[in-house]
Write a protein that holds these residues in place. Sequence first.
Motif, PDB file in Angstrom:
ATOM      1  N   THR A  88       0.856  -1.181   0.000  1.00 19.78           N
ATOM      2  CA  THR A  88       0.000   0.000   0.000  1.00 19.78           C
ATOM      3  C   THR A  88       0.890   1.228   0.000  1.00 19.78           C
ATOM      4  O   THR A  88       1.713   1.406   0.896  1.00 19.78           O
ATOM      5  N   ALA A  89       0.740   2.067  -1.019  1.00 18.83           N
ATOM      6  CA  ALA A  89       1.590   3.248  -1.165  1.00 18.83           C
ATOM      7  C   ALA A  89       0.822   4.508  -0.798  1.00 18.83           C
ATOM      8  O   ALA A  89      -0.298   4.734  -1.275  1.00 18.83           O
ATOM      9  N   ASN A  90       1.428   5.312   0.063  1.00 19.01           N
ATOM     10  CA  ASN A  90       0.889   6.636   0.377  1.00 19.01           C
ATOM     11  C   ASN A  90       1.267   7.555  -0.779  1.00 19.01           C
ATOM     12  O   ASN A  90       2.441   7.777  -1.049  1.00 19.01           O
ATOM     13  N   LEU A  91       0.274   8.120  -1.476  1.00 20.19           N
ATOM     14  CA  LEU A  91       0.544   8.939  -2.658  1.00 20.19           C
ATOM     15  C   LEU A  91       0.870  10.389  -2.325  1.00 20.19           C
ATOM     16  O   LEU A  91       1.196  11.169  -3.219  1.00 20.19           O
ATOM     17  N   GLY A  92       0.767  10.766  -1.062  1.00 17.43           N
ATOM     18  CA  GLY A  92       1.172  12.112  -0.660  1.00 17.43           C
ATOM     19  C   GLY A  92       0.369  13.225  -1.312  1.00 17.43           C
ATOM     20  O   GLY A  92       0.890  14.340  -1.489  1.00 17.43           O
ATOM     21  N   THR A  93      -0.881  12.971  -1.647  1.00 20.84           N
ATOM     22  CA  THR A  93      -1.677  13.967  -2.376  1.00 20.84           C
ATOM     23  C   THR A  93      -2.027  15.200  -1.548  1.00 20.84           C
ATOM     24  O   THR A  93      -2.499  16.202  -2.101  1.00 20.84           O
ATOM     25  N   ARG A  94      -1.806  15.159  -0.259  1.00 22.39           N
ATOM     26  CA  ARG A  94      -2.089  16.354   0.544  1.00 22.39           C
ATOM     27  C   ARG A  94      -0.977  17.396   0.407  1.00 22.39           C
ATOM     28  O   ARG A  94      -1.125  18.538   0.848  1.00 22.39           O
ATOM     29  N   HIS A  95       0.146  17.019  -0.224  1.00 17.90           N
ATOM     30  CA  HIS A  95       1.270  17.929  -0.423  1.00 17.90           C
ATOM     31  C   HIS A  95       1.177  18.597  -1.796  1.00 17.90           C
ATOM     32  O   HIS A  95       1.014  17.930  -2.813  1.00 17.90           O
ATOM     33  N   ALA A  96       1.314  19.916  -1.814  1.00 17.54           N
ATOM     34  CA  ALA A  96       1.279  20.651  -3.075  1.00 17.54           C
ATOM     35  C   ALA A  96       2.592  20.546  -3.842  1.00 17.54           C
ATOM     36  O   ALA A  96       2.618  20.602  -5.071  1.00 17.54           O
ATOM     37  N   ASP A  97       3.699  20.377  -3.123  1.00 17.83           N
ATOM     38  CA  ASP A  97       5.022  20.325  -3.736  1.00 17.83           C
ATOM     39  C   ASP A  97       5.287  18.924  -4.295  1.00 17.83           C
ATOM     40  O   ASP A  97       5.205  17.938  -3.560  1.00 17.83           O
ATOM     41  N   PRO A  98       5.615  18.790  -5.596  1.00 14.90           N
ATOM     42  CA  PRO A  98       5.882  17.467  -6.172  1.00 14.90           C
ATOM     43  C   PRO A  98       7.056  16.748  -5.513  1.00 14.90           C
ATOM     44  O   PRO A  98       7.066  15.520  -5.446  1.00 14.90           O
ATOM     45  N   GLU A  99       8.029  17.505  -5.021  1.00 16.88           N
ATOM     46  CA  GLU A  99       9.161  16.878  -4.341  1.00 16.88           C
ATOM     47  C   GLU A  99       8.710  16.226  -3.040  1.00 16.88           C
ATOM     48  O   GLU A  99       9.150  15.123  -2.704  1.00 16.88           O
ATOM     49  N   ASP A 100       7.816  16.888  -2.308  1.00 19.73           N
ATOM     50  CA  ASP A 100       7.299  16.322  -1.062  1.00 19.73           C
ATOM     51  C   ASP A 100       6.487  15.061  -1.341  1.00 19.73           C
ATOM     52  O   ASP A 100       6.579  14.072  -0.605  1.00 19.73           O
ATOM     53  N   ARG A 101       5.695  15.081  -2.416  1.00 21.17           N
ATOM     54  CA  ARG A 101       4.910  13.891  -2.760  1.00 21.17           C
ATOM     55  C   ARG A 101       5.825  12.727  -3.096  1.00 21.17           C
ATOM     56  O   ARG A 101       5.594  11.590  -2.664  1.00 21.17           O
ATOM     57  N   LEU A 102       6.867  12.999  -3.875  1.00 22.59           N
ATOM     58  CA  LEU A 102       7.788  11.941  -4.263  1.00 22.59           C
ATOM     59  C   LEU A 102       8.506  11.368  -3.044  1.00 22.59           C
ATOM     60  O   LEU A 102       8.697  10.145  -2.942  1.00 22.59           O
ATOM     61  N   LYS A 103       8.895  12.209  -2.104  1.00 21.86           N
ATOM     62  CA  LYS A 103       9.571  11.730  -0.902  1.00 21.86           C
ATOM     63  C   LYS A 103       8.677  10.798  -0.094  1.00 21.86           C
ATOM     64  O   LYS A 103       9.121   9.765   0.404  1.00 21.86           O
ATOM     65  N   VAL A 104       7.409  11.175   0.050  1.00 20.45           N
ATOM     66  CA  VAL A 104       6.458  10.335   0.788  1.00 20.45           C
ATOM     67  C   VAL A 104       6.298   8.988   0.089  1.00 20.45           C
ATOM     68  O   VAL A 104       6.293   7.929   0.733  1.00 20.45           O
ATOM     69  N   ILE A 105       6.163   9.015  -1.223  1.00 16.18           N
ATOM     70  CA  ILE A 105       6.014   7.777  -1.990  1.00 16.18           C
ATOM     71  C   ILE A 105       7.240   6.889  -1.838  1.00 16.18           C
ATOM     72  O   ILE A 105       7.122   5.676  -1.605  1.00 16.18           O
ATOM     73  N   MET A 106       8.428   7.473  -1.946  1.00 13.52           N
ATOM     74  CA  MET A 106       9.660   6.691  -1.836  1.00 13.52           C
ATOM     75  C   MET A 106       9.788   6.060  -0.454  1.00 13.52           C
ATOM     76  O   MET A 106      10.210   4.901  -0.322  1.00 13.52           O
ATOM     77  N   GLU A 107       9.414   6.784   0.581  1.00 15.49           N
ATOM     78  CA  GLU A 107       9.491   6.243   1.944  1.00 15.49           C
ATOM     79  C   GLU A 107       8.565   5.053   2.133  1.00 15.49           C
ATOM     80  O   GLU A 107       8.956   4.030   2.712  1.00 15.49           O
TER      81      GLU A 107
END
Length: 244
Positions: A88-107
């Motif tokens: 199950t991957a957290n897509l980080g959609t609550r973050h506006a910054d694409p870098e923040d979303r990518l970091k959440v996904i990678m973690e």
Amino acid sequence: VSKTLINARVSASRRFVAQSWDFSRFKAVGEATGGTVNDVVLAVCSGALRRYLMTQGDLPEHSLRALVPVSMRAAGDVGSGNLVTVITANLGTRHADPEDRLKVIMETTRAGKDMIRGMTRSEAVLYAGLAQLPLFLSNLLGLADRFPAFSTTISNVPGPRKQLYWNGASLDGCYPASAIMHGFALNITLVSYRGAMDFGIMACRRSVPQMQRLVDYLDQSFLDLEVMGGVYCLLMRSRKPRTF
């Protein structure tokens, strides 16, 4: 799991949208950011889903979570058939910054893969069944649209690298048309083929309005990641979308 318009009952109406991007673009962003190609795929989808839900006035406070199939086959293994588990991957959609979303996904993907890496094949297959149990039960009880187990499903399927033909005609693209069900009115599946990533997006026409715009949102999300990673190149534009 945050409930959105994606988590609705489905009708008999369908809409299918197809689009291709060069595989090299995903690889370049992954190398620039320290992520995998699959991480970049999820980040592209995350940005597109965030923009789509915002335009529909339905972006939830908490991030979407996607069920993501993961292959258990070792490199070069062509005799094991379908050996797949899920994370199950957290897509980080609550973050506006694409870098923040990518970091959440990678973690989250790294944590999920680390957990699976410590399992035997039998344990990983059993875990896949248990992880999808809430999905099966909610559908069995008719509650999938009220209590969704996940936000959506995003599948990245490895495909042939060489040009294929059918009765002498060349196969230009391989666009998967996956199933949707009550509670999961949108499905994103992609297949790598001949140096490209071919996306197939299936949705319920009634429950997910204007879903054809996802193609444009995917493209914009991809460009955002390339600019963030410093790898954007005008010479690497994608092929034109095919809408059905």
